[in-house]
Scaffold this motif. Structure first.
Motif, PDB file in Angstrom:
ATOM      1  N   SER A  43      39.039  35.077  10.159  1.00  0.00           N
ATOM      2  CA  SER A  43      39.855  34.168  10.964  1.00  0.00           C
ATOM      3  C   SER A  43      39.386  32.720  10.996  1.00  0.00           C
ATOM      4  N   SER A  44      38.311  32.358  10.308  1.00  0.00           N
ATOM      5  CA  SER A  44      37.837  30.968  10.378  1.00  0.00           C
ATOM      6  C   SER A  44      38.929  30.002   9.957  1.00  0.00           C
ATOM      7  N   GLY A  45      39.062  28.930  10.701  1.00  0.00           N
ATOM      8  CA  GLY A  45      40.063  27.917  10.354  1.00  0.00           C
ATOM      9  C   GLY A  45      39.389  26.618   9.975  1.00  0.00           C
ATOM     10  N   ILE A  46      40.147  25.532  10.102  1.00  0.00           N
ATOM     11  CA  ILE A  46      39.645  24.211   9.749  1.00  0.00           C
ATOM     12  C   ILE A  46      38.379  23.874  10.548  1.00  0.00           C
ATOM     13  N   ALA A  54      35.420  25.642   9.287  1.00  0.00           N
ATOM     14  CA  ALA A  54      35.043  25.129   7.963  1.00  0.00           C
ATOM     15  C   ALA A  54      34.284  23.819   8.097  1.00  0.00           C
ATOM     16  N   LEU A  55      34.732  22.940   9.006  1.00  0.00           N
ATOM     17  CA  LEU A  55      34.118  21.623   9.129  1.00  0.00           C
ATOM     18  C   LEU A  55      32.774  21.678   9.839  1.00  0.00           C
ATOM     19  N   ARG A 112      30.948  24.470  10.440  1.00  0.00           N
ATOM     20  CA  ARG A 112      30.079  25.576   9.990  1.00  0.00           C
ATOM     21  C   ARG A 112      29.235  26.065  11.160  1.00  0.00           C
ATOM     22  N   GLU A 127      31.387  34.014   7.056  1.00  0.00           N
ATOM     23  CA  GLU A 127      31.297  33.708   5.633  1.00  0.00           C
ATOM     24  C   GLU A 127      30.271  34.621   4.958  1.00  0.00           C
ATOM     25  N   ARG A 156      33.420  20.464   2.657  1.00  0.00           N
ATOM     26  CA  ARG A 156      33.371  21.593   3.584  1.00  0.00           C
ATOM     27  C   ARG A 156      34.607  22.483   3.439  1.00  0.00           C
ATOM     28  N   LEU A 157      35.766  21.834   3.284  1.00  0.00           N
ATOM     29  CA  LEU A 157      37.002  22.600   3.176  1.00  0.00           C
ATOM     30  C   LEU A 157      37.029  23.399   1.878  1.00  0.00           C
ATOM     31  N   SER A 206      35.325  27.081   1.784  1.00  0.00           N
ATOM     32  CA  SER A 206      35.577  27.777   3.042  1.00  0.00           C
ATOM     33  C   SER A 206      36.709  28.774   2.831  1.00  0.00           C
ATOM     34  N   ARG A 207      36.969  29.550   3.854  1.00  0.00           N
ATOM     35  CA  ARG A 207      38.049  30.529   3.788  1.00  0.00           C
ATOM     36  C   ARG A 207      39.371  29.841   3.480  1.00  0.00           C
ATOM     37  N   ILE A 208      39.602  28.697   4.127  1.00  0.00           N
ATOM     38  CA  ILE A 208      40.848  27.962   3.913  1.00  0.00           C
ATOM     39  C   ILE A 208      40.919  27.423   2.491  1.00  0.00           C
TER      40      ILE A 208
END
Ligand SMILES: Nc1ncnc2c1ncn2[C@@H]1O[C@H](COP(=O)(O)OP(=O)(O)OP(=O)(O)O)[C@@H](O)[C@H]1O
Ligand SMILES: [Mg+2]
Lengths: 272, 365
Positions: A117-120, A123-124, A126, A134, B206-207, B210-212
């Motif tokens: 379910s990780s989103g933006i 990701a930014l 971490r 991850e 970073r993007l 990542s999963r996205i």
């Protein structure tokens, strides 16, 4: 979608499913059910509608009519592919559709997408949650790669894998979605005898882990030797559905196959 | 840059630290050297190069990562720029502070990205390209014509006397003396743009990993397979569009504050194409490639413009070909050459993967 009833012995039930392409009736009035935990085979001559049925099950095509129930939920009508994947149907493709320029590992990691379910924000930043997720994705993907027997460096691009490895990578990617039903479209196509044997082992082990398997194959001997039950399609109609021993001597099946290619391999299979 | 960051994370090797510090010093001193060697005009060109890098990195998310061909990307740049211009100039009599309008412009561009994306992202390939191209033109034509009956954008004349970027009393529009050094306006903008460029690079990195980012690339590689694997392709594509648009809007705001003037002319189709060229030429989906592509496509034409006139004088005694047309000629030639010889771009993203393979295999052994 209906509310779940008691867990049914049938994982998948189709009744009266039909699909037309213009004037061509690719599927007509297909009714079948797949029980939990079985390996169910789907055979039929070229153009019989097997892949079309898969496309309906995975939401790539919409059935024109009929009912489609999976895991006690109804999915008739418009249903997006990702919804069906979420429900637990994963597939491979007849003409391999890997993410060619991504690594083997990344291909399987993509399969984890819908169970994570990780989103933006994750990701930014971490943050701890995102990192843990991850890490879990990577571990899971690694495990699946070795489970299906890809022992090349996991950073190899998918397009640089051998044909047999690509087929197995597709299975690993599908398994990564935690499916209840694994639908394989001609997984043994183009494999040599050893690879086919390994594939058989793999499918048995997948079934043993509690996943129901739906299998399209042209190799009649392979399918009759592996499946619990088999359905035969011809010109979009189901002409038989039974255990392999009965399918082998079903007159309708023999006629259907004699129409295009003789069912000699299967009969050879009986004699040997 | 990318390597410097990567090495840093891998247990702070001393060599990497030294490289990083050197790089930082070079980047900080660059405007002074440039001014000394080539004149102040070149510092200005560097500022524009940084703006284009931001734009190209934004478009890289849409085209390079998610594989969606967007031919109207400059519209988001326009939205950011006009948002800044309208809220910080005598045009509407509004003078909101920079730290409000800049995020607002980025947000507005993001909103436009979603508005454009929601109905169109079901289209694939060429169809999407055509629709986005149309969108880009619509925005430009709107800006061109919103001067009557009520004058909002001042039409083709554009908006001038835009407030300079200002932190409290510290205006980037003026020359400042700090620590015994003289910082002209172009230098100050350089540092500000450098900061935002690094930020955009950081976000992109970073993007990407990542999963996205993986979902974007999966869609780029095979959309059907991606959705069969449970990716909600519509939402994920929309996210790419929104992210790209945000970067575009950010660059637009900075552009307006730097230039002090915006007009619809700056946001034509050719600009969209230029930014796309930077992404494609450098190597779609690879940040290094995009950086290289944008720097080349900003610096080389300028160098030609400044260099070709005198060179022709020297060789032939007179200017045979107008430097401006020569620029376009060589520009086209360079693009064709690159596409013929290196269709994946100068620095394709697979290169990165090959590096990774080498590294990881070495690590595993
Ligand atoms: N998208 C489509 N548009 C038009 N016709 C289609 C489409 N997909 C399948 N068909 C047709 O439907 C029929 C069934 O095709 P399908 O691919 O399901 O066969 P199959 O049983 O998988 O055959 P094979 O063993 O060759 O894979 C064929 O006649 C095919 O041409
Ligand atoms: Mg088929």
């Amino acid at each position: 979608m209906t509310t779940p009833l008691e867990l049914d012995i049938n994982l998948l039930e189709l009744s009266g499913v039909a699909k037309r392409f213009g004037g061509l009736s690719a599927l007509s009035d297909i009714s079948l059910h797949i029980r939990r935990g079985e390996i169910y085979g789907l055979i039929g001559p070229n153009g019989a509608g097997k892949t079309t049925l898969f496309n309906i099950l995975t939401g790539l095509y919409q059935a024109d009519s009929g009912r489609f129930t999976f895991n006690n939920m109804e999915y008739s009508g418009r249903c997006k592919p990702h919804v069906l994947a979420q429900a637990g149907i994963a597939r491979t493709f007849q003409n391999i559709r890997l993410f060619a320029n991504m690594t083997a590992l990344e291909n399987v990691m993509v399969g984890r997408h819908l169970r994570t379910s990780s989103g933006i924000w994750g990701a930014l930043t971490r943050n701890a949650t995102a990192r843990a997720e991850e890490h879990a994705i990577v571990q899971h993907a690694r495990a699946l790669l070795s489970y299906v027997g890809i022992d090349r460096p996991h950073q190899t691009l998918a397009k640089n894998l051998s044909y047999g490895e690509q087929r197995r990578l597709e299975i690993a990617r599908a398994l990564a979605t935690d499916p209840k039903l694994l639908a394989l479209d001609e997984p043994a196509a183009g494999m040599n005898a050893t690879e086919t044997e390994n594939l058989k082992e793999l499918l048995l082990s997948i079934r043993a882990s509690g996943i129901t398997v739906l299998l399209i194959e042209h190799d009649v001997k392979f399918i009759l030797g592996l499946c619990d039950r088999v359905a035969v399609l011809d010109y979009g109609k189901k002409i038989a559905e039974d255990v392999p021993e009965k399918i082998r001597c079903d007159p309708a099946v023999i006629t259907a196959y004699l129409g295009t290619e003789p069912i000699i391999p299967a009969q050879a299979g009986i004699q040997s | 840059m990318r390597n410097a960051l990567k090495h840093l994370s891998s247990k702070g090797k001393r060599g990497a630290w030294i490289a990083f510090v050197m790089l930082a010093i070079v980047l900080l001193a660059l405007p002074f050297f440039t001014e000394e060697l080539f004149g102040r005009g070149w510092v200005r060109i560097m500022d524009f190069a940084l703006l284009y890098i931001m734009l190209a990195l934004g478009l890289n998310i849409v085209v390079g990562y998610a594989g969606l061909l967007d031919l109207g990307y400059i519209a988001f740049f326009a939205v950011g720029a006009y948002c800044y211009a309208l809220l910080g100039s005598p045009q509407l009599g509004l003078h909101l502070p920079f730290w409000i309008i800049l995020p607002l412009g980025a947000l507005l561009a993001c909103l436009f990205g979603v508005l454009l994306g929601a109905p169109t992202l079901r289209l694939r390939g060429d169809y999407l390209a055509i629709v986005t191209l149309g969108f880009g033109e619509i925005i430009r034509i709107f800006l061109n014509n919103l001067n009557a009956p009520i004058n909002i954008t001042n039409g083709p004349q554009g908006i001038s006397m835009i407030d300079p970027i200002r932190f409290g009393e510290f205006s980037l529009g003026n020359t400042h003396e700090l620590l015994g050094l003289t910082f002209p306006s172009v230098h100050l903008h350089y540092y500000l743009f450098l900061f935002f460029t690094l930020l955009v690079i950081f976000i992109s990195l970073r993007l990407e990993d990542s999963r996205i980012g993986r979902a974007w690339m999966a869609i780029r590689e095979d959309e059907v397979a991606a959705e069969a694997m449970g990716i909600n392709t519509r939402n994920i594509k929309l996210l790419a569009f929104a992210m790209g648009a945000t970067f575009g809007g950010l660059a637009g705001g900075l552009f307006a504050g730097f230039q002090g003037f915006v007009s619809p002319e700056s946001f034509g189709l050719t600009e969209s194409i230029s930014v796309l060229c930077m992404v494609v030429l450098g190597g779609m989906g690879n940040i290094n490639g995009v950086l290289l592509g944008s720097m080349l496509l900003v610096v080389l034409p300028e160098a030609l413009r400044h260099g070709s006139g005198p060179a022709q004088q020297l060789l032939f005694g007179k200017t045979l070909i107008d430097p401006e047309s020569l620029r376009m000629l060589l520009f086209g030639l360079a693009l064709i050459t690159v596409m013929l010889w290196r269709p994946a771009g100068l620095w394709p993203s697979n290169q990165r993967r090959r590096e990774l393979v080498a590294e990881n295999d070495a690590a595993q052994l």
